[in-house]
Structures are given as C-alpha cells and as structure tokens.
Motif scaffolding. Structure first.
Motif, PDB file in Angstrom:
ATOM      1  N   UNK A 168     -30.497  30.459  -3.463  1.00  0.00           N
ATOM      2  CA  UNK A 168     -29.122  30.334  -2.990  1.00  0.00           C
ATOM      3  C   UNK A 168     -28.247  29.826  -4.133  1.00  0.00           C
ATOM      4  N   UNK A 169     -27.041  30.301  -4.164  1.00  0.00           N
ATOM      5  CA  UNK A 169     -26.121  29.791  -5.188  1.00  0.00           C
ATOM      6  C   UNK A 169     -25.788  28.318  -4.932  1.00  0.00           C
ATOM      7  N   UNK A 170     -25.468  27.613  -5.975  1.00  0.00           N
ATOM      8  CA  UNK A 170     -25.184  26.185  -5.897  1.00  0.00           C
ATOM      9  C   UNK A 170     -23.991  25.902  -4.982  1.00  0.00           C
ATOM     10  N   UNK A 171     -22.984  26.749  -5.000  1.00  0.00           N
ATOM     11  CA  UNK A 171     -21.785  26.519  -4.175  1.00  0.00           C
ATOM     12  C   UNK A 171     -22.129  26.566  -2.687  1.00  0.00           C
ATOM     13  N   UNK A 172     -23.074  27.412  -2.314  1.00  0.00           N
ATOM     14  CA  UNK A 172     -23.486  27.497  -0.904  1.00  0.00           C
ATOM     15  C   UNK A 172     -24.216  26.210  -0.500  1.00  0.00           C
ATOM     16  N   UNK A 173     -25.089  25.717  -1.363  1.00  0.00           N
ATOM     17  CA  UNK A 173     -25.799  24.475  -1.064  1.00  0.00           C
ATOM     18  C   UNK A 173     -24.829  23.302  -0.954  1.00  0.00           C
ATOM     19  N   UNK A 174     -23.846  23.257  -1.820  1.00  0.00           N
ATOM     20  CA  UNK A 174     -22.844  22.187  -1.750  1.00  0.00           C
ATOM     21  C   UNK A 174     -22.041  22.274  -0.459  1.00  0.00           C
ATOM     22  N   UNK A 175     -21.692  23.484  -0.061  1.00  0.00           N
ATOM     23  CA  UNK A 175     -20.942  23.659   1.183  1.00  0.00           C
ATOM     24  C   UNK A 175     -21.787  23.253   2.385  1.00  0.00           C
ATOM     25  N   UNK A 176     -23.069  23.604   2.365  1.00  0.00           N
ATOM     26  CA  UNK A 176     -23.953  23.215   3.464  1.00  0.00           C
ATOM     27  C   UNK A 176     -24.103  21.697   3.533  1.00  0.00           C
ATOM     28  N   UNK A 177     -24.215  21.071   2.364  1.00  0.00           N
ATOM     29  CA  UNK A 177     -24.325  19.612   2.325  1.00  0.00           C
ATOM     30  C   UNK A 177     -23.047  18.962   2.858  1.00  0.00           C
ATOM     31  N   UNK A 178     -21.900  19.512   2.514  1.00  0.00           N
ATOM     32  CA  UNK A 178     -20.633  18.966   2.996  1.00  0.00           C
ATOM     33  C   UNK A 178     -20.539  19.083   4.516  1.00  0.00           C
ATOM     34  N   UNK A 179     -20.949  20.211   5.057  1.00  0.00           N
ATOM     35  CA  UNK A 179     -20.919  20.395   6.516  1.00  0.00           C
ATOM     36  C   UNK A 179     -21.889  19.427   7.182  1.00  0.00           C
ATOM     37  N   UNK A 180     -23.070  19.262   6.588  1.00  0.00           N
ATOM     38  CA  UNK A 180     -24.049  18.317   7.137  1.00  0.00           C
ATOM     39  C   UNK A 180     -23.501  16.903   7.149  1.00  0.00           C
ATOM     40  N   UNK A 181     -22.874  16.494   6.049  1.00  0.00           N
ATOM     41  CA  UNK A 181     -22.310  15.145   5.988  1.00  0.00           C
ATOM     42  C   UNK A 181     -21.180  14.965   6.995  1.00  0.00           C
ATOM     43  N   UNK A 182     -20.380  15.988   7.202  1.00  0.00           N
ATOM     44  CA  UNK A 182     -19.325  15.908   8.218  1.00  0.00           C
ATOM     45  C   UNK A 182     -19.925  15.770   9.614  1.00  0.00           C
ATOM     46  N   UNK A 183     -21.020  16.480   9.870  1.00  0.00           N
ATOM     47  CA  UNK A 183     -21.702  16.357  11.159  1.00  0.00           C
ATOM     48  C   UNK A 183     -22.233  14.944  11.365  1.00  0.00           C
ATOM     49  N   UNK A 184     -22.845  14.382  10.330  1.00  0.00           N
ATOM     50  CA  UNK A 184     -23.386  13.027  10.427  1.00  0.00           C
ATOM     51  C   UNK A 184     -22.263  12.019  10.638  1.00  0.00           C
ATOM     52  N   UNK A 185     -21.178  12.159   9.894  1.00  0.00           N
ATOM     53  CA  UNK A 185     -20.058  11.225  10.050  1.00  0.00           C
ATOM     54  C   UNK A 185     -19.418  11.364  11.428  1.00  0.00           C
ATOM     55  N   UNK A 186     -19.358  12.577  11.936  1.00  0.00           N
ATOM     56  CA  UNK A 186     -18.812  12.781  13.279  1.00  0.00           C
ATOM     57  C   UNK A 186     -19.673  12.117  14.341  1.00  0.00           C
ATOM     58  N   UNK A 187     -20.994  12.257  14.198  1.00  0.00           N
ATOM     59  CA  UNK A 187     -21.905  11.627  15.150  1.00  0.00           C
ATOM     60  C   UNK A 187     -21.796  10.105  15.073  1.00  0.00           C
ATOM     61  N   UNK A 188     -21.653   9.579  13.859  1.00  0.00           N
ATOM     62  CA  UNK A 188     -21.500   8.129  13.705  1.00  0.00           C
ATOM     63  C   UNK A 188     -20.192   7.652  14.333  1.00  0.00           C
ATOM     64  N   UNK A 189     -19.142   8.430  14.198  1.00  0.00           N
ATOM     65  CA  UNK A 189     -17.854   8.052  14.792  1.00  0.00           C
ATOM     66  C   UNK A 189     -17.939   8.042  16.316  1.00  0.00           C
ATOM     67  N   UNK A 190     -18.639   9.016  16.871  1.00  0.00           N
ATOM     68  CA  UNK A 190     -18.797   9.069  18.336  1.00  0.00           C
ATOM     69  C   UNK A 190     -19.617   7.872  18.814  1.00  0.00           C
ATOM     70  N   UNK A 191     -20.706   7.578  18.119  1.00  0.00           N
ATOM     71  CA  UNK A 191     -21.538   6.433  18.500  1.00  0.00           C
ATOM     72  C   UNK A 191     -20.750   5.133  18.394  1.00  0.00           C
TER      73      UNK A 191
END
Length: 62
Positions: free
Chosen positions: A1-24
């Motif tokens: 996979x290209x590096x930009x795709x991995x970075x985008x996936x990591x950014x989405x993952x971090x947003x998901x984690x931060x969203x879950x933390x905000x809800x909790x």
C-alpha cells in the motif's frame, strides 16, 4: 500500500478512538452530574425509589 493510504487509515483510526473516548467521557460526566444533583437534593444516590419509600415508612421495616 502507498504510504499516503496508510497515513489516511491511521488518521481515521485515531479519529475513531478519540470519538469513542469523547463519548465515554460524556457518559461518565453525565453519571457524575446525576449523582451530584441527587446528593445535593438530599437523596442517597445508591437507593432506588422503592428502597427510599420503604425507609420512609413509620414501622422502619424494609
């Protein structure tokens, strides 16, 4: 996979984690606010409505 795709996936993952933390965090804050308001009203936060009713009876039985 290209590096930009991995970075985008990591950014989405971090947003998901931060969203879950905000809800909790919001849930915990809501529970704490509810307990505080009940305590300020003079109601034991650990008692249900039925338990409070039984404790208020004149005979003192549960």
């Amino acid at each position: 996979m290209p590096l930009i795709v991995l970075e985008a996936q990591m950014a989405v993952f971090l947003l998901d984690v931060m969203g879950a933390a905000a809800i909790a965090s919001a849930i915990v804050a809501g529970i704490m606010a509810s307990r505080l308001s009940r305590e300020m009203a003079g109601v034991d936060p650990g008692l249900s409505a039925a338990a409070r009713e039984h404790l208020q009876r004149d005979d003192g039985s549960l």
